[in-house]
Each structure stands twice: as structure tokens, then as C-alpha cells.
Design an enzyme around this catalytic site. Structure first.
Site, PDB file in Angstrom:
ATOM      1  N   HIS A 140       0.860  -1.187   0.000  1.00 10.94           N
ATOM      2  CA  HIS A 140       0.000   0.000   0.000  1.00 10.94           C
ATOM      3  C   HIS A 140       0.897   1.238   0.000  1.00 10.94           C
ATOM      4  O   HIS A 140       1.927   1.275   0.673  1.00 10.94           O
ATOM      5  CB  HIS A 140      -0.897   0.006   1.233  1.00 10.94           C
ATOM      6  N   CYS A 153      -4.202   3.092  -4.920  1.00 13.26           N
ATOM      7  CA  CYS A 153      -3.346   3.921  -4.073  1.00 13.26           C
ATOM      8  C   CYS A 153      -2.053   4.319  -4.777  1.00 13.26           C
ATOM      9  O   CYS A 153      -1.592   5.459  -4.656  1.00 13.26           O
ATOM     10  CB  CYS A 153      -3.045   3.195  -2.765  1.00 13.26           C
TER      11      CYS A 153
END
Length: 355
Positions: A124, A238
């Protein structure tokens, strides 16, 4: 053995974290179907009129005039942006301030599973900021409002013909940087510095970007794994937020360190030229082709969130039959359905450098 993490829940369909073994299938196939379930935690169709048109590839990600309210049916297991402002606004900095900009990266769900997904390079990404005048830190990250599984596969609600999607994603800006979270199993590194004035211009752009880019897209779909291949659809996640933001900073005059290697996780599907099926109304509305609608619902039923061990095992076999043998995958992109004629290697997770 594959750990099938089905995160997120709805008011009517709570998801469970499940595990299963599927040693009778080839390793590559197990990787594909396991990953597909993680993200939920020769076919004939009738062509839609638009299908006859010449498509422009890559299909552009659709932007909207404003962000709609979320449906009460969609519920997050982990609340979205609990400490950030509800409207997503960013407090301005003083023009004369110097703002340090950090690249942040950690394994997906690191807060719960540590480095488990980091071992597979499923990461992430986010951005950190530090004001040198106030010594305050801030984090900006773009992620799913209702967890990754709900953005990748829909809910099938009894009595409702069309699949129901909880696939919004948005940027969250909040005070503080969790140093331990980003550094223990990931990355926290300075990439550039900007003025307070540049940051304020970036903040305005981030608000506009956030209000118009409203939904999350897990998959990048392309023809082959080759570098110069045709890309049918781009992901919107992301890492793309970080790349867009860094590009905007560069446009504003920021100079980035060339010594830092920037790798990002991407999840690919491989297919022949996609076939346009239609939007929700044309596929599931009255008078439309019920066979096509039934096939789409049947496909997504394989990835429903709460399954027994027996259902998981049987659905692994059905996923193998549908995607590997029948070479079929239904993609929902720009709120439209596409049929992907799948081909080897079907799916791949990469962690490559993107400058």
C-alpha cells in the site's frame, strides 16, 4: 495452502476470513484464484450496439462532476479515514513554509497481518508531508471506502437483478505520520521539498482530483506481459494516486531525488481485445438479454464473500473452469461491463520500478 482474506462487510452479508487448501490445481492457477478470492477477501454473448464501434485503447478512466453519497447498504469493516476531515479539505500552509515530502509504503493490511502480504510484494502506498515551520506531519493516502474486496467484486442481493457495487475510493488527508507502521515493514523516505505556496496549489488539485475520481479499480488489463503491449484498462488505486500527486508536484516545480528507487504493486489480467457488454441498464434492464445478465451474475457468484470451506473448494474448481478453460472474465469498469477473453498467463502480480 492459500489464505483467503475476505475483508469488509455489508449490512446483510458479513464477510469471514477463510482458509483452504487446493493442491490438486497447478500453482499458477491457485495463485490466480486465491488472489481473486483475497480481493473479495468458448462463450457466446449477444453483442451490444456499441460493441460494433471502434474502441480507443486504453479506455480512459471516467471522471464525474461530483462525488455521490454512499449507499447505506455499503458498510466498512474498518472505518474509512477516521481522523481526517469528512469533506476531505486540506488546511493551507504558510506560503513561506518549507514542506518535506515523503514516500510511504507498507504491506497491505500490515496493521493486522504484519509483513504477510509484504512477502508477496502486495504493498500500500501513501505520501507524507512535514511542515518545517510547525514541525507537524501529515499523511495523504487514497484507498477504498469499503475495503478492497467490495471494490473488486460486487454483492448479489436476493431480488435485485443487477450486481450491487460498493466500489468508491477516495483520498484521506490527516495529521500525523505513523512512523512505526511505514518503517517496520516498509518505506518512509524523503523524496523532495516544496514551498508552502506549492503545497497549497497541490492541496487544491488534490481536492478536485478526489471529487471527480470516485471509484477504485483493482485490475490493470493488458494483452501480454510485454513492456510495449496494448493496455486495455488501467487500474485506479493507491499507487496511481501517489504517481499522480508526484507528477503534479513535478509540474509545480518540485525536484525529486534520483537516488530513490520507486517500486509499486500492480495486479494484471491478460486478455484478448475486450468485448463491450453494456451498462447496468442495458444489461439488466427490462427487455434485455437475460442470458447475458444470468452469466454475469453467475460469474460474480463465485466470489461471494461468506462461503463455507466446501463452497470455497467447489468455487475454486468453477473459477478454474470459467477463467482458465472457458477463458472468461467479466470486468466492471466506468460502471460498464466488459467481457475479457482471457489468455495465458491470465494474472500476474508485479512489483516493478515506476520512476
Amino acid at each position: 495452502p492459500g489464505h483467503l482474506l475476505l475483508l469488509g462487510r455489508s449490512l446483510r452479508t458479513p464477510k469471514l476470513i477463510t482458509m483452504c487448501r487446493a493442491q490438486i490445481l497447478p500453482a499458477r492457477v491457485v495463485l490466480f484464484v486465491t488472489t481473486a478470492l483475497v480481493f473479495r477477501a468458448g462463450l457466446e454473448i449477444t453483442a451490444h450496439p456499441r460493441q460494433q464501434q471502434q474502441h480507443v485503447w486504453t479506455v480512459p478512466y471516467k471522471r464525474f462532476q461530483h462525488r455521490p453519497k454512499t449507499d447505506a447498504y455499503c458498510q466498512a469493516l474498518y472505518p474509512y479515514c477516521p481522523t481526517g476531515p469528512p469533506d476531505g479539505h486540506i488546511l493551507p500552509m504558510k506560503d513561506e513554509d518549507t514542506i518535506e515530502v515523503f514516500r510511504l509504503q507498507a504491506p497491505v493490511w500490515e496493521f493486522k497481518y504484519g509483513d504477510l502480504l509484504g512477502r508477496f510484494k502486495i504493498m500500500h502506498d501513501a505520501i507524507g508531508f512535514r511542515s518545517t515551520l510547525t514541525d507537524k506531519n501529515y499523511t495523504a493516502e487514497w484507498y477504498e471506502l469499503f475495503q478492497l474486496g467490495n471494490c473488486t467484486f460486487p454483492h448479489l442481493i436476493p431480488g435485485v437483478e443487477a450486481p450491487f457495487w460498493c466500489n468508491q475510493g477516495a483520498a484521506c488527508f490527516y495529521e500525523g505520520i505513523d512512523d512505526k507502521h511505514w518503517m517496520e515493514n516498509g518505506t518512509l523516505e524523503l523524496v523532495t521539498t516544496v514551498t508552502g505556496s506549492m503545497f497549497n496549489q497541490l492541496a487544491k488539485w488534490m481536492k478536485e482530483d478526489n471529487d471527480t475520481g470516485i471509484y477504485y479499480e483493482t485490475w490493470t488489463v493488458q494483452a501480454t506481459p510485454d513492456v510495449n503491449t496494448t493496455v486495455w484498462f488501467e487500474s485506479y488505486d493507491c499507487s496511481k494516486f501517489v504517481l499522480r500527486t508526484f507528477q503534479k508536484l513535478a509540474d509545480l516545480g518540485a525536484i525529486f531525488s534520483k537516488k530513490i528507487q520507486t517500486n509499486y504493486t500492480r495486479i494484471f489480467l491478460y486478455s484478448g481485445e475486450p468485448i463491450y457488454v453494456g451498462d447496468e441498464t442495458s444489461v439488466f434492464g427490462p427487455g434485455e438479454n437475460k442470458t447475458v445478465a444470468a452469466k454475469i451474475r453467475s460469474f460474480y457468484s463465485l466470489f461471494k464473500p461468506h462461503q463455507s470451506f466446501k463452497e470455497i473448494f467447489l468455487n475454486l474448481l468453477k473459477i478454474y473452469d470459467e477463467i482458465i478453460l472457458r477463458k472468461t472474465f467479466y470486468l466492471f469498469y466506468n460502471f460498464e461491463y466488459w467481457l475479457l477473453p482471457m489468455k495465458s498467463p491470465y494474472m500476474k502480480i508485479t512489483y516493478d520500478e515506476i520512476p
